[in-house]
Design a protein around this motif. Structure first.
Motif, PDB file in Angstrom:
ATOM      1  N   GLU A   1       2.689   6.081   3.880  1.00 25.44           N
ATOM      2  CA  GLU A   1       2.102   7.646   3.666  1.00 25.44           C
ATOM      3  C   GLU A   1       3.328   8.389   5.319  1.00 25.44           C
ATOM      4  O   GLU A   1       3.318   7.476   6.025  1.00 25.44           O
ATOM      5  CB  GLU A   1       0.542   7.200   5.001  1.00 25.44           C
ATOM      6  CG  GLU A   1      -0.703   6.836   4.099  1.00 25.44           C
ATOM      7  CD  GLU A   1      -1.125   7.912   3.726  1.00 25.44           C
ATOM      8  OE1 GLU A   1      -1.197   8.923   3.279  1.00 25.44           O
ATOM      9  OE2 GLU A   1      -2.474   7.545   2.595  1.00 25.44           O
TER      10      GLU A   1
ATOM     11  N   SER B   1       7.817   1.276 -10.300  1.00 21.16           N
ATOM     12  CA  SER B   1       7.647   0.867  -8.936  1.00 21.16           C
ATOM     13  C   SER B   1       8.928   0.665  -8.366  1.00 21.16           C
ATOM     14  O   SER B   1       9.493   0.896  -8.519  1.00 21.16           O
ATOM     15  CB  SER B   1       7.126  -0.952  -8.663  1.00 21.16           C
ATOM     16  OG  SER B   1       5.890  -1.088  -8.807  1.00 21.16           O
TER      17      SER B   1
ATOM     18  N   ASP C   1       6.353   2.036  -3.015  1.00 22.40           N
ATOM     19  CA  ASP C   1       5.473   2.222  -3.979  1.00 22.40           C
ATOM     20  C   ASP C   1       5.209   2.176  -5.174  1.00 22.40           C
ATOM     21  O   ASP C   1       5.987   2.372  -6.401  1.00 22.40           O
ATOM     22  CB  ASP C   1       5.826   3.790  -3.603  1.00 22.40           C
ATOM     23  CG  ASP C   1       5.223   4.675  -2.112  1.00 22.40           C
ATOM     24  OD1 ASP C   1       4.354   3.422  -1.329  1.00 22.40           O
ATOM     25  OD2 ASP C   1       5.141   5.426  -2.134  1.00 22.40           O
TER      26      ASP C   1
ATOM     27  N   LYS D   1       0.602   6.175  -6.063  1.00 21.88           N
ATOM     28  CA  LYS D   1       1.286   7.492  -5.638  1.00 21.88           C
ATOM     29  C   LYS D   1       1.230   8.562  -7.087  1.00 21.88           C
ATOM     30  O   LYS D   1       1.747   8.101  -8.156  1.00 21.88           O
ATOM     31  CB  LYS D   1       1.991   7.264  -5.200  1.00 21.88           C
ATOM     32  CG  LYS D   1       2.547   7.706  -3.580  1.00 21.88           C
ATOM     33  CD  LYS D   1       3.533   7.896  -2.621  1.00 21.88           C
ATOM     34  CE  LYS D   1       3.147   7.392  -1.470  1.00 21.88           C
ATOM     35  NZ  LYS D   1       4.772   7.707  -0.923  1.00 21.88           N
TER      36      LYS D   1
ATOM     37  N   ILE E   1      -3.249   9.876  -3.718  1.00 22.43           N
ATOM     38  CA  ILE E   1      -3.497   8.225  -4.587  1.00 22.43           C
ATOM     39  C   ILE E   1      -4.446   8.058  -4.903  1.00 22.43           C
ATOM     40  O   ILE E   1      -6.350   8.114  -4.868  1.00 22.43           O
ATOM     41  CB  ILE E   1      -3.614   7.533  -3.433  1.00 22.43           C
ATOM     42  CG1 ILE E   1      -2.084   7.867  -2.335  1.00 22.43           C
ATOM     43  CG2 ILE E   1      -3.325   5.544  -3.351  1.00 22.43           C
ATOM     44  CD1 ILE E   1      -1.650   6.949  -1.160  1.00 22.43           C
TER      45      ILE E   1
ATOM     46  N   ARG F   1      10.900   0.593   3.490  1.00 20.34           N
ATOM     47  CA  ARG F   1       9.282   0.461   4.078  1.00 20.34           C
ATOM     48  C   ARG F   1       9.556   0.167   5.400  1.00 20.34           C
ATOM     49  O   ARG F   1       9.380   0.000   6.289  1.00 20.34           O
ATOM     50  CB  ARG F   1       9.026  -0.652   3.063  1.00 20.34           C
ATOM     51  CG  ARG F   1       8.029  -1.697   3.602  1.00 20.34           C
ATOM     52  CD  ARG F   1       6.532  -0.226   3.112  1.00 20.34           C
ATOM     53  NE  ARG F   1       6.182  -0.271   1.719  1.00 20.34           N
ATOM     54  CZ  ARG F   1       5.536   0.369   1.357  1.00 20.34           C
ATOM     55  NH1 ARG F   1       4.108   0.368   2.514  1.00 20.34           N
ATOM     56  NH2 ARG F   1       5.045   1.202   0.550  1.00 20.34           N
TER      57      ARG F   1
ATOM     58  N   VAL G   1       9.399   8.746  -1.644  1.00 19.22           N
ATOM     59  CA  VAL G   1       8.230   7.763  -1.223  1.00 19.22           C
ATOM     60  C   VAL G   1       8.166   6.646  -0.352  1.00 19.22           C
ATOM     61  O   VAL G   1       9.011   7.258   0.152  1.00 19.22           O
ATOM     62  CB  VAL G   1       8.385   7.682  -3.359  1.00 19.22           C
ATOM     63  CG1 VAL G   1       7.600   8.560  -3.587  1.00 19.22           C
ATOM     64  CG2 VAL G   1       9.998   7.171  -3.295  1.00 19.22           C
TER      65      VAL G   1
ATOM     66  N   VAL H   1       3.887   4.673  -8.076  1.00 13.95           N
ATOM     67  CA  VAL H   1       4.279   5.411  -9.186  1.00 13.95           C
ATOM     68  C   VAL H   1       4.118   6.058  -9.602  1.00 13.95           C
ATOM     69  O   VAL H   1       4.412   5.239 -10.479  1.00 13.95           O
ATOM     70  CB  VAL H   1       5.437   7.005  -8.153  1.00 13.95           C
ATOM     71  CG1 VAL H   1       5.669   6.431  -6.420  1.00 13.95           C
ATOM     72  CG2 VAL H   1       6.927   5.769  -8.782  1.00 13.95           C
TER      73      VAL H   1
ATOM     74  N   THR I   1       0.629  -1.141  -0.436  1.00 12.72           N
ATOM     75  CA  THR I   1       0.222  -0.163  -0.057  1.00 12.72           C
ATOM     76  C   THR I   1       0.754   1.626  -0.036  1.00 12.72           C
ATOM     77  O   THR I   1       1.539   1.467   0.889  1.00 12.72           O
ATOM     78  CB  THR I   1      -1.022  -0.233   1.485  1.00 12.72           C
ATOM     79  OG1 THR I   1      -0.235  -0.460   1.699  1.00 12.72           O
ATOM     80  CG2 THR I   1      -2.202  -0.771   1.284  1.00 12.72           C
ATOM     81  N   PRO I   2       0.094   2.220  -0.783  1.00 14.47           N
ATOM     82  CA  PRO I   2       1.451   3.076  -1.090  1.00 14.47           C
ATOM     83  C   PRO I   2       1.331   3.737   1.081  1.00 14.47           C
ATOM     84  O   PRO I   2       1.501   4.054   1.592  1.00 14.47           O
ATOM     85  CB  PRO I   2      -0.032   4.070  -1.214  1.00 14.47           C
ATOM     86  CG  PRO I   2      -0.675   3.308  -1.890  1.00 14.47           C
ATOM     87  CD  PRO I   2      -0.873   2.883  -0.851  1.00 14.47           C
TER      88      PRO I   2
END
Lengths: 472, 441
Positions: free
Chosen positions: B48, B161, B112, B73, B68, B193, B108, B114, B45-46
């Motif tokens: 945050e 990605s 993600d 994104k 989003i 991440r 980012v 994008v 998931t993107p």
């Protein structure tokens, strides 16, 4: 002629003699005419009567003028007071005036007396004769016409000479002003190269630049000093030129207003050629000379037919009685019919006519060129006033800012200063050339072709901006 | 219909697969050089802000916003002319993104997906290259090689990605000398991440670059090869650079990127030693990290340093190449140091009354003269300008900023000058002290 009697002969003779006796030998009227004409056309006044000896206070007046800063107007006044060439020109009027008086005179009559001794106791025979060259008398009006025309020509020539002198003085005046301003700018330029040289010296002594850079800057300073000397000489030359025109001694002290005035406008004159022709004093003189030639030709025509006519009175006392009667002597045109003389005078007229036409063409051309030249110089002066000098000023200003921002060094800054000085000099030359072109046009409009053609180019010493040393 | 997931497999997945194959063939490690905490085939998931990462601070800059859309994104970069101020007194017509020079930082999170739209509002065609980002070849943004240029008025779509974390960059890759010289560049921060190390409290991003702006002009000269005279951090030169503010005890990270045309920059931080923890290639294993006080950031590279802000004060941080801490210094001038110009001054008085001899005792006073208006200066110029400091004039400009570490901070705005405790302040020696220690002056 045949019926000419003794009585009338004497009347004529006496009449002519009387007339001649009344004529003044002073060219006062002619001078006043010249003076008026010069004033009308130049605004300048001939300030004393040159037929008289110079007034005693002339030197006082000159000294008084010279004690103040000399202006163009006062320089012209001194020249009109003191120029020796001008006095020589005035003398021409005296010569013409005298010629005119002379033209009214006949050759002195020839008196003949013969005594005859007769044979025997006869009384002496007495022959008395008075002989006049008859044509002399007849040609008096023509001769006067010739002399009058020639005097008219002289008046025009003298007026032209004065106008030419005024223009020459004005030219010499602006030349000197220009030379002085150029010289001052050279002083500034030398200060600038001296500053460059001193900078190079300071940097060299600090160990920051090498001998090559130092020598190059120094060399440039020496060169500029040499150019300044050239400028000094030009001032000296211009001053002596003006001195000569003003009839002044080299040692005479005087100063003149330094700055050349900047012209505010230029009057285009589309009719300059017509004006030049109408005003031309050279054409006036040439016309008067043509008239004189015409009169001469008429005389020659007549004398070719009757080359010599002598009229006389003969009185003879014979046997106690006087016998009186006219006598004539005529050279018969048998051997010389006068053809050659007539042809010569005709050819002289043709020559004069052709020269007259040629002069007209020349006047038109010179007027056209002088006017075009003036217009060109006006544009040049305007360019320097409106564009070049303000730009150079701004360039120097910006250069100083770049120097302040340490983007450039002192050598570049001083080079910009020298460029500004050089532009200043170019402007001075432009101003000088403008005024000389203006003087040429004024002179042409006043009726005289410029003695110095306005297209002459002058050697113009100028500051060199040089190359910049001392960067890395 | 090809799904996004399929796309990933077709592109990134396939590439990773072949890389693995190649690696096996060479009998070498299968790990890529770049730093990675995600499964390259994974779907995430993107990320945050403040949930998945602590947002970075770009001094004098900004961060590019995103939306989003369906788990992607979406960013929008607009290349356009920007009137940019480098420092008070100097601005120029540059090219940037979204009204900024340099462009906003793109932030980012690893994993993600994008999508970046690039609109060209320049007169010239352009492209955007994602420098150091592992992307499919067709997304690499090299004009002519990976795509045709984006023409005036066109909008291109880039999509990939993020399979790495670290400090990366973006810049035009079309007519590079002109477009990068005009400012078309920015920073990319990809957060891990699953961070393996502690997350910094203060995370700064600084792009180093250089410009040629002649005093009096209003446009970077992109024809210049080596005479760069404005050296910047985030396109600002001191005194235009904002300070880096941290509270004592915070973990501080500074990420440097260098897209200068011709110069590497050894960035020296006063008051601290730090570890160089990352390059744009990836993170440096702990064992391989060097303690340093100066980090050399080569052209086309990024370097990340980490340290603990334990030494309060105002600390200079600057490129250690002295020309790079000078604003608009001219070099084509004679060396004036130590020369005696009194004879010259005399001559100059009449010639150029406004003239002032300069540089005979160095250039230290120059900036002060400029600021006090002692001399007429070219418009739009800051030659040798520094700033008035708490004690005296700071003679540095250019690639210079100040790290401000304080015991107690109310916020991260400029806390003003540091007041050193009296006993820790250098000052003139007293006569007693000189006598006591046998110092003859």
């Amino acid at each position: 002629m045949a019926d000419l009697n003794l009585k009338s002969l004497f009347v004529v003779t006496v009449g002519i003699l009387a007339l001649s006796g009344c004529s003044s030998l002073q060219p006062t009227a002619e001078l006043s005419e010249v003076s008026m004409l010069v004033h009308e056309r130049t605004g300048e006044t001939i300030v004393w009567d040159p037929t008289l000896s110079p007034p005693k206070d002339i030197n006082t007046e000159i000294q008084s003028i010279l004690s103040k800063t000399l202006t163009m107007k006062s320089a012209v006044r001194i020249a009109l007071l003191n120029n020796s060439g001008l006095r020589a020109a005035y003398a021409e009027l005296g010569i013409g005036r005298a010629d005119l008086v002379q033209a009214g005179l006949v050759h002195n009559p020839l008196f003949e007396a013969a005594v005859k001794f007769p044979q025997g106791d006869h009384q002496l025979n007495l022959d008395l004769g008075i002989t006049l060259e008859l044509l002399d008398i007849l040609f008096v009006p023509l001769k006067r016409e010739i002399a009058d025309s020639e005097l008219n020509a002289k008046k025009a020539e003298v007026a032209g000479f004065v106008i030419g002198l005024i223009a020459d003085v004005r030219d010499a005046f602006v030349s000197l002003q220009a030379a002085q301003q150029i010289e001052n700018l050279f002083e500034q330029a030398v200060t600038a190269t001296a500053a460059s040289s001193a900078s190079a010296m300071a940097l060299y002594e600090a160990g920051n630049i090498n001998q090559l850079t130092f020598d190059t800057e120094r060399y440039f300073h020496e060169e500029t000093q040499l150019a300044r000397r050239e400028g000094n000489i030009r001032t000296l030359e211009a001053r002596e030129q003006l001195n000569t025109l003003l009839g002044l001694n080299q040692a005479t002290q005087w100063t003149l207003s330094l700055r050349l005035p900047s012209p505010s406008r230029f009057e285009a004159n589309d009719d300059i050629e017509r004006l030049a022709l109408d005003a031309s004093l050279e054409l006036t003189a040439a016309r008067a000379k043509l008239l004189a030639l015409g009169a001469t030709h008429r005389i020659k025509n007549t004398t070719a037919l009757i080359p010599v006519v002598e009229a006389g009175g003969v009185a003879e006392r014979n046997e106690r009685e006087w016998e009186a009667g006219p006598s004539f002597a005529v050279a018969l045109p048998i051997l010389d019919w006068g053809t050659a003389r007539r042809a010569k005078s005709r050819a002289e007229i043709v020559r004069a006519q052709e020269n007259y036409i040629g002069l007209q063409i020349k006047i038109v051309a010179v007027a056209k060129i002088a006017h075009a030249r003036l217009e060109k110089e006006w544009h040049k002066v305007s360019f320097y006033q409106k564009t070049a000098l303000p730009l150079q000023f701004r360039i120097l200003d910006q250069t100083l800012q770049q120097y302040n921002a340490m983007q450039i060094g002192i050598f570049e800054l001083l080079s910009a200063k020298r460029k500004q000085i050089a532009a200043g000099q170019a402007y001075i030359y432009a101003l000088r050339d403008f005024w000389m072109a203006q003087h040429a046009v004024d002179e042409i409009r006043a009726g005289r072709l410029p003695s110095v053609q306005p297209f002459e180019t002058f050697g113009s010493p100028m500051v060199s901006a040089g190359t910049v040393q001392g960067g890395h | 219909m090809v799904t996004r997931r399929d796309m990933f497999r077709l592109t990134g997945g396939a590439m990773a697969g072949s890389a693995l194959l190649a690696a096996s063939a060479n009998n070498a490690t299968a790990d890529p050089a770049y730093a990675q905490t995600v499964d390259p085939d994974g779907v995430y998931t993107p990320g945050e802000p403040n949930r998945d990462y602590t947002p970075v601070t770009t001094p004098n800059g900004t961060t590019l916003p995103f939306r989003i859309i369906d788990g992607v994104k979406v960013f929008h970069l607009v290349a356009e002319p920007v009137q940019h101020q480098f420092a008070p007194g100097l601005q120029a017509r540059c090219w940037g993104y979204n009204g900024h020079v340099h462009g906003p930082t793109i932030e980012v999170v690893e994993g993600d997906r994008v999508r970046i739209y690039v609109t060209n509002r320049l007169e010239a065609p352009t492209t955007v290259h994602w420098h150091g980002v592992i992307v499919p070849s067709g997304m690499d943004g090299v004009g002519g090689l990976s795509q045709r240029a984006i023409h005036k008025g066109e909008t291109f779509k880039y999509e990939f990605s993020v399979r790495q974390y670290g400090t990366l960059m973006y810049h035009s890759h079309h007519d590079e000398m002109t477009q990068m010289g005009m400012g078309l560049m920015g920073m990319i921060v990809a957060h891990p991440r699953a961070p393996k190390t502690s997350i910094p409290d203060r995370d700064f991003v600084i792009m180093l670059s250089e410009w040629a702006i002649e005093p009096g002009t209003f446009r970077p000269d992109t024809n210049v090869m080596s005479d760069f005279n404005i050296l910047t951090m985030n396109a600002r030169c001191y005194p235009g650079t904002a300070p880096l503010v941290a509270q004592k005890g915070q973990r501080v990270r500074i990420r440097f990127g260098n897209l200068s045309a011709m110069d590497h920059h050894p960035i020296h931080l006063h008051g601290y030693a730090f570890q160089i923890t990352e390059t744009d290639g990836g993170s440096i294993p702990k064992a391989a990290q060097w303690p340093e006080t100066t980090v050399l950031v080569p052209v086309g590279s990024t370097r990340t340093i980490d340290f603990l802000a334990d030494n309060p004060g105002d600390w200079a941080m600057h490129c250690h190449m002295t020309h790079h801490i000078m604003n608009q210094m001219g070099h084509n001038i004679p060396n004036m140091v130590g020369a005696n110009f009194s004879a010259v001054d005399e001559k100059m008085t009449g010639l150029l009354p406004a003239y002032m001899t300069m540089g005979t005792d160095g250039m230290g006073d120059m900036g002060k003269h400029v600021e006090m208006g002692h001399m007429a200066m070219p418009i739009n110029s800051i030659p040798m300008v520094g700033a008035n400091g708490p004690h005296d004039y700071i003679t540095m400009g250019g690639m210079f900023t100040i790290l401000k570490v304080r015991e107690n901070l109310q916020g991260y705005e400029d806390p003003g000058w540091y007041q050193a405790p009296a006993e820790t302040q250098a000052k003139p020696a007293s006569t007693d002290e000189l006598i006591r220690d046998g110092i003859e002056t």
